[in-house]
Motif scaffolding. Structure first.
Motif, PDB file in Angstrom:
ATOM      1  N   LEU A 179       0.841  -1.203   0.000  1.00  0.00           N
ATOM      2  CA  LEU A 179       0.000   0.000   0.000  1.00  0.00           C
ATOM      3  C   LEU A 179       0.881   1.260   0.000  1.00  0.00           C
ATOM      4  CD1 LEU A 179      -2.879   1.158   0.211  1.00  0.00           C
ATOM      5  CD2 LEU A 179      -2.671   1.001   2.693  1.00  0.00           C
ATOM      6  N   SER A 180       1.953   1.239   0.789  1.00  0.00           N
ATOM      7  CA  SER A 180       2.785   2.458   0.835  1.00  0.00           C
ATOM      8  C   SER A 180       3.502   2.675  -0.500  1.00  0.00           C
ATOM      9  CB  SER A 180       3.735   2.450   2.027  1.00  0.00           C
ATOM     10  OG  SER A 180       4.715   1.500   1.834  1.00  0.00           O
ATOM     11  N   VAL A 194      -4.502   3.976 -11.215  1.00  0.00           N
ATOM     12  CA  VAL A 194      -3.832   2.778 -10.690  1.00  0.00           C
ATOM     13  C   VAL A 194      -4.540   1.533 -11.233  1.00  0.00           C
ATOM     14  CG1 VAL A 194      -3.166   1.510  -8.616  1.00  0.00           C
ATOM     15  CG2 VAL A 194      -3.195   4.018  -8.583  1.00  0.00           C
ATOM     16  N   LEU A 195      -3.796   0.710 -11.976  1.00  0.00           N
ATOM     17  CA  LEU A 195      -4.346  -0.518 -12.561  1.00  0.00           C
ATOM     18  C   LEU A 195      -3.647  -1.720 -11.897  1.00  0.00           C
ATOM     19  CD1 LEU A 195      -4.316   0.428 -16.371  1.00  0.00           C
ATOM     20  CD2 LEU A 195      -5.860   1.222 -14.573  1.00  0.00           C
ATOM     21  N   CYS A 200      -2.849  -9.013  -6.079  1.00  0.00           N
ATOM     22  CA  CYS A 200      -2.354  -8.050  -5.077  1.00  0.00           C
ATOM     23  C   CYS A 200      -3.241  -8.123  -3.832  1.00  0.00           C
ATOM     24  CB  CYS A 200      -2.385  -6.626  -5.639  1.00  0.00           C
ATOM     25  SG  CYS A 200      -1.114  -6.337  -6.879  1.00  0.00           S
ATOM     26  N   THR A 201      -2.718  -7.604  -2.724  1.00  0.00           N
ATOM     27  CA  THR A 201      -3.469  -7.657  -1.464  1.00  0.00           C
ATOM     28  C   THR A 201      -4.664  -6.691  -1.515  1.00  0.00           C
ATOM     29  OG1 THR A 201      -1.890  -6.072  -0.592  1.00  0.00           O
ATOM     30  CG2 THR A 201      -1.521  -8.380  -0.029  1.00  0.00           C
ATOM     31  N   GLU A 202      -5.642  -6.961  -0.624  1.00  0.00           N
ATOM     32  CA  GLU A 202      -6.901  -6.225  -0.650  1.00  0.00           C
ATOM     33  C   GLU A 202      -6.720  -4.711  -0.451  1.00  0.00           C
ATOM     34  OE1 GLU A 202      -9.577  -8.230   1.958  1.00  0.00           O
ATOM     35  OE2 GLU A 202     -11.345  -7.257   1.096  1.00  0.00           O
ATOM     36  N   ILE A 207      -7.588   0.639  -3.264  1.00  0.00           N
ATOM     37  CA  ILE A 207      -7.306   2.023  -3.671  1.00  0.00           C
ATOM     38  C   ILE A 207      -6.994   2.119  -5.183  1.00  0.00           C
ATOM     39  CG2 ILE A 207      -6.514   2.865  -1.411  1.00  0.00           C
ATOM     40  CD1 ILE A 207      -3.642   2.882  -2.837  1.00  0.00           C
ATOM     41  N   SER A 208      -7.272   1.028  -5.909  1.00  0.00           N
ATOM     42  CA  SER A 208      -6.988   1.028  -7.346  1.00  0.00           C
ATOM     43  C   SER A 208      -8.190   1.532  -8.146  1.00  0.00           C
ATOM     44  CB  SER A 208      -6.635  -0.392  -7.791  1.00  0.00           C
ATOM     45  OG  SER A 208      -5.497  -0.829  -7.099  1.00  0.00           O
TER      46      SER A 208
END
Ligand code: 13P
Ligand code: SF4
Length: 303
Positions: A179-180, A194-195, A200-202, A207-208
């Protein structure tokens, strides 16, 4: 030198009646020499329709196995047998049997990123581009999703009518995109969308702007009016993204998005294996029979 090699590869291919299939995660120069490049779903469908007697698979072992299972009469040649996906080994036959015994009326849904042995004891396979559609069409309410927990949770969010049991498998490449990392990339590229791949993690998928398989990411960026994108999946997709959209800008979210196994596939090795037509995927008739059922069911349910 690279051009010489490409010429030699093309000549050998013709001589030996070989079609070259490549996944989007292999190096750009390997994608460039392939006859077909795609995501796991596209490549597994293609294996059933190509005319050539021999398939050279530029990808990891489970992909070559799927091609062999769906086209058992063809010879499937791998570029490097040590190119293996760790996630494919993250669930065991024993675990699947245990859940089947404990839970009534459960369908075992197996991500194609798994061994043929695991497919053989599953009810249906899915890929990241058809998982929601396939699981929606399964009659059972209870779903044991293996091996990837992140893809399982992504599918579960879309299908609240189903009851999911997850397994704790994961792809280290996608899990490493934090996330960071994504927040930092968003700070640096404020106009970018963001694609993200569903492995990837939840916290990252949430935030995608878009979540989809490799080919869905490529289609989304190509059809979008936006000019900049942060890509949260293996960096190999940047080759096709840039080929299709030379005027657009694509950024990574950090520097850890590399699958070492996919990167074992080099042009030099492609030339070498074409000379020897080895190593080939070998599987018993019984294994092919058992593992083909869930793969064929996937192709049916994804129509
Ligand atoms: P796809 O988007 O092709 O399903 O790829 C996921 C993956 O990790 C292949 O290894
Ligand atoms: Fe496996 Fe992840 Fe590599 Fe895909 S990117 S082959 S899931 S390790």
């Amino acid at each position: 030198m690279a051009n010489d090699r490409v010429e030699k590869i093309k000549r050998l291919q013709k001589e030996k009646d070989v079609v070259i299939l490549a996944h989007y995660y292999v190096e750009g120069e390997v994608q460039a020499v392939a006859d077909y490049v795609g995501d796991s779903f596209y490549l597994s469908k293609l294996a059933t329709t190509v005319e050539q007697k021999n398939i050279l698979f530029c990808g990891v072992n489970f992909m070559g196995e799927s091609a062999k299972i769906l086209s058992p009469h063809k010879q499937v040649i791998m570029v490097d047998e040590s190119a293996d996906c760790p996630m494919a080994h993250m669930v065991t036959v024993e675990k699947i049997k245990e859940v089947k015994e404990q839970v009534e009326d459960v369908a075992v849904v197996c991500y194609v990123n798994s061994t043929a042995q695991i497919k053989a004891v599953s009810d249906v396979c899915v890929t990241s581009s058809n998982a929601v559609k396939v699981v929606k069409n399964i009659p059972q309410k209870n779903i044991f999703f293996v091996p990837d927990e992140n893809l399982g949770r992504f599918v579960a969010q879309k299908l609240p009518e189903k009851n999911f049991i997850f397994h704790d498998g994961y792809c280290h490449v996608h899990k490493n995109i934090t996330l960071s990392d994504v927040k930092k990339a968003k700070e640096e590229h404020k106009k970018a969308l963001v694609l993200t791949h569903p492995e990837c993690t939840e916290d990252v998928t949430q935030i995608s702007d878009f979540v989809g398989s490799t080919s869905e990411i490529i289609d989304y960026a190509t059809n979008s009016d936006c000019e900049e994108f942060i890509i949260c999946t293996e960096t190999g997709v940047l080759y096709e993204l840039q080929q299709k959209n030379p005027q657009k800008k694509f950024y990574e979210a950090g520097q850890k998005q590399i699958c070492d196994n996919m990167k074992k596939i080099t042009l030099e090795k492609v030339e070498q294996v074409l000379k020897n037509m080895e190593p080939q995927v070998h599987m018993s008739e019984q294994r092919i029979k058992d593992a083909s059922m869930p793969l064929k069911r996937m192709l049916e349910l994804a129509k």
